[in-house]
Scaffold this active site. Structure first.
Site: not given
Ligand code: DQA
Length: 143
Positions: A73, A76, A97, A99-101, A22, A17, A9-10, A106
């Site tokens: 990825n 959430a 797995e 994650h960009l961040s 990101y 965003r 999602p997102n 965080r």
């Molecule tokens: C994320 C980190 C998640 O906590 C967040 O909800 C995302 C992006 C990342 O790529 O850093 O949607 O997966």
């Protein structure tokens, strides 16, 4: 050799965003760079994004069985997506797995991943190039 690239999602909003977190690279740009690298290595990359957990499960059920590797990825869903985790757990391909961040720097809710225990490994905090690093590792695993 088929490699799945799955975005939760997102992540379709990348570029617009929270770019400070990101980055400004868009999802189509990431998918194109990944496809180019996979094809140069003789692999096929199948990319999929959904904002719906069930759609991600459907995709894994349809495409996961004969995949040589999975890069995901989960957005959430990382933190609470148990049906996504179960779908991943049922497959035998190596799973990275991404994650960009750096989720560990965080909010506390981002420190827990329900996916990590069923993943082979994790890359976090390296921006979009984290996907390319995951792909390099998967390609190396196959040779
Ligand atoms: C994320 C980190 C998640 O906590 C967040 O909800 C995302 C992006 C990342 O790529 O850093 O949607 O997966």
């Amino acid at each position: 050799m088929k490699i799945l690239l799955i975005h939760g999602p997102n992540l379709n909003m990348l570029g617009r965003r929270e770019p400070g977190i990101y980055g400004s690279t868009t999802l189509p740009q990431i998918d194109a760079a990944m496809r180019e690298r996979a094809e140069a290595a003789g692999a096929t990359l199948l990319a999929f994004q959904s904002n719906h957990e069930g759609a991600l499960v459907d995709f894994l059920q349809a495409e996961g069985w004969d995949a040589a590797g999975i890069i995901i990825n989960p957005g959430a869903l990382t933190h609470y997506g148990l049906s996504l985790r179960d779908a991943l757990a049922s497959l035998s391909a190596p799973i990275v797995e991404v994650h960009l961040s750096n989720v560990y720097k965080r909010e506390a809710f981002r420190h827990t991943s329900v996916v990590a225990p069923v993943a082979t490994g994790q890359i976090a905090g390296l921006g979009w190039r984290g996907y390319l690093l995951a792909l390099e590792w998967l390609l190396g695993e196959q040779t």
